[in-house]
Design an enzyme around this catalytic site. Structure first.
Site, PDB file in Angstrom:
ATOM      1  N   PRO A   2       0.841  -1.211   0.000  1.00  0.00           N
ATOM      2  CG  PRO A   2      -0.618  -1.496   1.789  1.00  0.00           C
ATOM      3  CD  PRO A   2       0.648  -2.020   1.192  1.00  0.00           C
ATOM      4  CD  GLU A   3       3.229   2.804  -4.258  1.00  0.00           C
ATOM      5  OE1 GLU A   3       3.297   3.943  -4.730  1.00  0.00           O
ATOM      6  OE2 GLU A   3       3.535   1.783  -4.891  1.00  0.00           O
ATOM      7  CE  LYS A  65       5.485   4.180   0.593  1.00  0.00           C
ATOM      8  NZ  LYS A  65       6.589   3.322   0.167  1.00  0.00           N
ATOM      9  NE  ARG A 134       5.512 -12.175   1.199  1.00  0.00           N
ATOM     10  CZ  ARG A 134       6.378 -11.765   0.290  1.00  0.00           C
ATOM     11  NH1 ARG A 134       5.951 -11.162  -0.794  1.00  0.00           N
ATOM     12  NH2 ARG A 134       7.650 -11.954   0.470  1.00  0.00           N
ATOM     13  NE  ARG A 176      17.520  13.561   0.403  1.00  0.00           N
ATOM     14  CZ  ARG A 176      17.648  12.954   1.572  1.00  0.00           C
ATOM     15  NH1 ARG A 176      18.423  11.897   1.688  1.00  0.00           N
ATOM     16  NH2 ARG A 176      17.011  13.401   2.618  1.00  0.00           N
ATOM     17  NE  ARG A 285      11.951  -0.208  -3.855  1.00  0.00           N
ATOM     18  CZ  ARG A 285      11.091   0.185  -2.959  1.00  0.00           C
ATOM     19  NH1 ARG A 285       9.821  -0.019  -3.132  1.00  0.00           N
ATOM     20  NH2 ARG A 285      11.498   0.784  -1.868  1.00  0.00           N
TER      21      ARG A 285
END
Ligand SMILES: [Zn+2]
Length: 304
Positions: A2-3, A65, A134, A176, A285
């Site tokens: 979930p974001e 989140k 999970r 960044r 990812r």
């Protein structure tokens, strides 16, 4: 996982269903995932039960989140649903350590809703349950005045939606070094984005996921910012993306999955140009992108 749009949808669903209710019972089969931060870092479930049974759910909100449950007795429950966790409201009964839906439970019989590992029974006979195939979700109970100091919340950057302005967006990103996809995923830069929405907004802004932040033009920053606002608003309006296990509090799927342009579409044709969607590994990812729409030298206004 979930974001922001999925967690926001959960907050809105739960606000309608459980705010004002009192917890009369709590059950789990994963006591090791539940930390009582009132008593150090204890995972003593009996102490957690004593603290929480009888408490009223006063407010539910979101930070990045994370779900935040403000309870009476000066308590705050902080939950990160992780990969597969999602909260449901319904009616179940416990049979041989398994929760089975009661005949009057309106939840669909969706397999993603069958893994109940934490169940709060409420004073109206309903249950607030965490389904988590999970079992990675993290649940932490804090004294309300201390929860903001918990390390994970303290390190979060500004919320990506709804109030972030363009200046702060640029300030956070420009500080960044690194590739744009990685920077957007960093919760210290902005809170709420994950793999789904970073893929989608980079496609919308036609930026290759491996582009160094330092090489983005101000036009590209504008495109990215506008895409982020538009896509997150739309995803919230559609109840989020049920790509994997995430479901809304009523057990139904969020419908933004139908609007995804690149995420989960590896080796399928791009809706815009017909090229095959590709993927590239970034850390642990994959980023999905269109090699033509998001070519490395694709700047706004540049003729191709
Ligand atoms: Zn394309």
């Amino acid at each position: 996982m979930p974001e922001l749009p999925e967690v926001e949808t959960t907050v809105r669903g739960l606000q309608k269903k459980v705010v004002g209710r009192t917890i009369t019972r709590v059950w789990t089969d994963v006591p090791e995932r539940i930390k009582n931060k009132q008593a150090g870092d204890s995972s003593d479930f009996a102490a957690f039960q004593r603290a929480i049974v009888g408490a009223k759910i006063k407010e539910i909100s979101r930070r990045g989140k994370y779900l935040l449950f403000q309870l009476s007795r000066g308590l705050t429950l902080v939950v990160h649903q992780k990969m597969t966790g999602h909260f449901l409201v319904g009616r179940w009964r416990l049979v041989n350590r398994k929760w089975l839906p009661r005949p009057d439970c309106s939840l669909s019989n969706d397999p993603a809703n069958r893994f109940l590992h934490l169940v709060f029974t409420l004073d109206n006979g309903q249950q607030l349950a965490l389904s988590d195939a999970r079992k990675f979700a993290r649940i932490e109970l804090y004294p309300a005045e201390k929860f903001a100091d918990c390390p994970v919340l303290k390190s979060l950057g500004p919320e990506a939606w709804p109030d972030l302005n363009f200046n702060l967006f640029c300030h956070q990103l420009r500080r960044r070094k690194g590739k744009i996809k990685t920077v957007l995923l960093n919760q210290e830069v902005m809170a709420g984005l994950g793999n789904i929405y970073t893929d989608e907004l980079l496609f919308a802004a036609r930026i290759h996921p491996l582009t160094p932040v330092s090489s983005l033009s101000s036009g590209q920053m504008q495109l990215l910012f506008r895409a982020m606002k538009r896509i997150l608003s739309s995803a919230v309006a559609h109840g989020g993306t049920s790509f994997s296990d995430y479901r809304k509090a009523d057990g139904q799927r969020g419908t933004y999955s139908r609007h995804l342009k690149v995420y989960g579409r590896y080796n399928q044709p791009c809706f815009r140009c017909g090229s095959m969607i590709q993927r590239v590994r970034i850390g642990s990812r994959f980023a999905c992108f269109c090699p033509d729409c998001q070519s490395a030298g694709n700047f706004p206004g540049k003729k191709r």
